[in-house]
Design an enzyme around this catalytic site. Structure first.
Site, PDB file in Angstrom:
ATOM      1  CD  GLU A 363      -3.016  -1.105   1.415  1.00 44.37           C
ATOM      2  OE1 GLU A 363      -4.106   0.153   1.726  1.00 44.37           O
ATOM      3  OE2 GLU A 363      -3.831  -1.861   1.642  1.00 44.37           O
TER       4      GLU A 363
HETATM    5  N1  CAA Z   1      -5.964  12.246  -3.354  1.00 45.27           N
HETATM    6  C1  CAA Z   1      -7.363  13.181  -4.314  1.00 45.27           C
HETATM    7  N2  CAA Z   1      -6.049  13.459  -5.624  1.00 45.27           N
HETATM    8  C2  CAA Z   1      -3.725  12.919  -5.426  1.00 45.27           C
HETATM    9  C3  CAA Z   1      -3.740  12.429  -4.352  1.00 45.27           C
HETATM   10  C4  CAA Z   1      -4.896  12.105  -3.566  1.00 45.27           C
HETATM   11  N3  CAA Z   1      -3.734  11.388  -2.108  1.00 45.27           N
HETATM   12  N4  CAA Z   1      -2.441  12.801  -4.839  1.00 45.27           N
HETATM   13  C5  CAA Z   1      -1.996  12.837  -5.990  1.00 45.27           C
HETATM   14  N5  CAA Z   1      -3.342  13.399  -6.185  1.00 45.27           N
HETATM   15  C6  CAA Z   1      -3.116  14.242  -7.935  1.00 45.27           C
HETATM   16  C7  CAA Z   1      -2.634  15.337  -7.839  1.00 45.27           C
HETATM   17  O1  CAA Z   1      -3.641  16.493  -6.852  1.00 45.27           O
HETATM   18  C8  CAA Z   1      -2.835  15.721  -9.441  1.00 45.27           C
HETATM   19  O2  CAA Z   1      -3.496  15.945  -9.674  1.00 45.27           O
HETATM   20  P1  CAA Z   1      -3.199  16.889 -10.922  1.00 45.27           P
HETATM   21  O3  CAA Z   1      -2.931  16.310 -12.221  1.00 45.27           O
HETATM   22  O4  CAA Z   1      -5.122  17.630 -11.634  1.00 45.27           O
HETATM   23  O5  CAA Z   1      -2.787  18.202 -10.955  1.00 45.27           O
HETATM   24  C9  CAA Z   1      -2.534  13.876  -9.970  1.00 45.27           C
HETATM   25  O6  CAA Z   1      -3.666  13.212  -9.075  1.00 45.27           O
HETATM   26  C10 CAA Z   1      -1.294  13.419  -9.815  1.00 45.27           C
HETATM   27  O7  CAA Z   1      -0.704  13.420  -8.824  1.00 45.27           O
HETATM   28  P2  CAA Z   1       0.963  13.889  -8.367  1.00 45.27           P
HETATM   29  O8  CAA Z   1       1.816  13.876  -9.627  1.00 45.27           O
HETATM   30  O9  CAA Z   1       1.228  13.498  -7.479  1.00 45.27           O
HETATM   31  O10 CAA Z   1       1.293  11.849  -9.228  1.00 45.27           O
HETATM   32  P3  CAA Z   1       2.211  11.098  -9.442  1.00 45.27           P
HETATM   33  O11 CAA Z   1       2.771  10.506 -10.238  1.00 45.27           O
HETATM   34  O12 CAA Z   1       4.127  11.798  -8.595  1.00 45.27           O
HETATM   35  O13 CAA Z   1       2.595  10.168  -8.250  1.00 45.27           O
HETATM   36  C11 CAA Z   1       2.359   8.962  -5.998  1.00 45.27           C
HETATM   37  C12 CAA Z   1       2.414   9.869  -6.999  1.00 45.27           C
HETATM   38  C13 CAA Z   1       2.378   9.075  -4.215  1.00 45.27           C
HETATM   39  C14 CAA Z   1       4.195   8.091  -6.056  1.00 45.27           C
HETATM   40  C15 CAA Z   1       1.775   7.532  -5.683  1.00 45.27           C
HETATM   41  O14 CAA Z   1       2.468   7.247  -7.426  1.00 45.27           O
HETATM   42  C16 CAA Z   1       1.721   7.000  -5.421  1.00 45.27           C
HETATM   43  O15 CAA Z   1       1.206   6.758  -4.515  1.00 45.27           O
HETATM   44  N6  CAA Z   1       2.525   5.300  -5.555  1.00 45.27           N
HETATM   45  C17 CAA Z   1       2.729   4.369  -4.014  1.00 45.27           C
HETATM   46  C18 CAA Z   1       1.645   3.319  -4.930  1.00 45.27           C
HETATM   47  C19 CAA Z   1       0.451   2.465  -4.383  1.00 45.27           C
HETATM   48  O16 CAA Z   1       0.201   2.279  -2.835  1.00 45.27           O
HETATM   49  N7  CAA Z   1       0.565   0.989  -4.398  1.00 45.27           N
HETATM   50  C20 CAA Z   1       0.387   0.490  -3.480  1.00 45.27           C
HETATM   51  C21 CAA Z   1      -0.119  -0.806  -3.960  1.00 45.27           C
HETATM   52  S1  CAA Z   1      -1.931  -1.098  -3.677  1.00 45.27           S
HETATM   53  C22 CAA Z   1      -1.698  -2.890  -2.243  1.00 45.27           C
HETATM   54  O17 CAA Z   1      -0.389  -3.060  -2.005  1.00 45.27           O
HETATM   55  C23 CAA Z   1      -2.115  -3.924  -1.606  1.00 45.27           C
HETATM   56  C24 CAA Z   1      -2.178  -4.791  -1.797  1.00 45.27           C
HETATM   57  O18 CAA Z   1      -3.219  -6.172  -2.486  1.00 45.27           O
HETATM   58  C25 CAA Z   1      -1.094  -5.693  -2.041  1.00 45.27           C
END
Ligand code: CAA
Length: 379
Positions: A363
């Protein structure tokens, strides 16, 4: 500010604890050894007590738990077994995109069977080359008439192979990065939906983790959640909701290890005295208790903000990173206090240490959580 739980929260927490004590903890080592989610034995009992699909609201047959109560329940289930908490958490993770973006009809169609029939859900986001960098995913969903045709592969999917519904993220507009991702529900049994390799894992082995493969999987456009292009933000909002639950899992696993280390330290005699009388052990126990307490407070703060409909992205990432780092330390220290017995599979603490490790990874790794926190505080 009132740090006490209300009567309903306390009653459900007690119910979850006694369930974990009777129905989960005694079997956790066997399930870990079998590397299999015990669906037939356990799911009907969890359905019966209402702790199977924690995210489903009352209007769709669920318990309608607030975020605080859901985290309390998760802590208790994880106290019983981290793998079981992961599987139950997978139902919620797979449900949140439907809850957040689904219409009433979609929510009722997909979520009611979780509560009423013990169906399972999964969240299909991660790909072999798109883990932390979600927007680089390559699974596609191409619209053809009234259908989407999905092609690609997802990996590390909790409840893979068991789930009746998958919330799948795929790009509907290649080359537009995060703006081209959409979320679509795919039901078990849809032609072309295949379950790939089952992971052999270090910990949380009572949960099923598999690849999920899509080969020309056709689903009706009615299964799209929200609008095309909403998928990335929907995934982020889903993770905001679910990260406090991962933190609560970590608190539960850490508490299990701490309680065992505490009892052991009071009974284990070396140099003519229980080892709990030595300051070296006392300081470790004090640090464990302090870490668990602070992590739980962070979890409850994030969950309270969510319940009060206030922004909580920062607090969600904070509690996830803090609690899971804490759990890794506490479980490692518990193994240390039990010494050779701690390292042996005859005692449960080595399992809790193995279970804790994934919580720093899934996550969103704890490095990604720090990125989220830094982005928020530097805005
Ligand atoms: N809520 C709403 N909108 C959001 C947001 C949030 N929490 N976070 C980002 N956004 C929006 C931004 O405002 C932006 O909007 P605009 O384009 O309109 O400006 C858009 O989303 C893109 O945001 P970023 O430019 O920040 O995106 P990024 O590509 O740089 O990625 C990141 C950011 C935090 C690295 C994200 O990709 C991330 O959380 N990565 C981790 C993924 C993850 O947690 N994976 C786990 C998979 S599930 C799992 O593990 C469970 C299982 O079953 C094993």
């Amino acid at each position: 500010m009132d740090f006490r739980l209300n009567e309903d929260q306390e009653a459900i927490r007690r119910l979850a604890h006694s369930f974990a004590e009777k129905e989960i903890r005694p079997y956790a080592a066997d399930w870990d050894e079998a590397e299999k989610f015990p669906r037939e034995e356990l799911a009907p009992k969890l359905v019966e007590v209402g702790l199977w699909a924690l995210a489903v609201p009352e209007e769709h047959g669920g318990m309608d738990l607030d975020a605080v109560t859901s985290c309390l329940v998760t802590e208790e289930i994880a106290w019983g077994c981290g793998g079981i908490a992961t599987s139950v958490g997978g139902n919620s993770l797979g449900s949140y995109p439907i809850l957040i973006a689904g219409t009433f009809e979609q929510r009722d169609r997909f979520l009611r069977p979780l509560v009423e029939q013990g169906n399972m859900a999964a969240f299909a986001l991660t790909e072999p080359n798109a883990g932390s960098d979600v927007s680089s995913m390559s699974t596609t969903a191409r619209r053809e008439g009234d259908e989407y045709v999905i092609n690609g592969a997802k990996c590390f999917i909790t409840n893979g192979g068991l789930a009746d519904i998958y919330s799948v993220f795929a790009t509907t507009d290649r080359g537009t990065g995060s703006k081209g991702i959409s979320a679509i529900v795919v039901e078990k049994g849809t032609p072309g939906l295949k379950i790939g390799k089952k992971e052999k894992k270090m910990g949380i082995r009572a949960s099923n983790t598999t690849e999920v493969i899509f080969e020309d999987v056709r689903v009706p456009v009615e299964n799209l959640l929200g609008q095309e292009g909403d998928g990335f933000k929907l995934a982020m909002k889903t993770l905001d909701i679910s990260r406090p639950s991962v933190a609560a899992q970590a608190v539960g696993v850490a508490r299990a290890a701490y309680e065992t280390a505490l009892n052991y330290a009071k009974e284990r005699v070396q140099f003519g005295k229980p080892i709990a009388t030595f300051q070296a052990i006392q300081f470790m126990l004090a640090d464990m208790a302090m870490g668990i307490e602070t992590a739980r407070l962070l979890v409850l703060k994030a969950a309270t903000l969510k319940d009060q409909k206030l922004p909580y992205t920062t607090e969600s990432a904070m509690c996830k990173a803090y609690a899971t780092d804490m759990a890794m330390k506490v479980t490692t220290d518990a193994v240390q206090i039990l010494g050779g017995y701690g390292y042996s599979r005859e005692y449960p603490v080595e399992k809790w240490m193995r279970d804790a490790k994934i919580m720093q990874i899934y996550e969103g790794t704890n490095q990604i959580q720090r990125l989220v926190i830094a982005n928020q505080i530097l805005r």
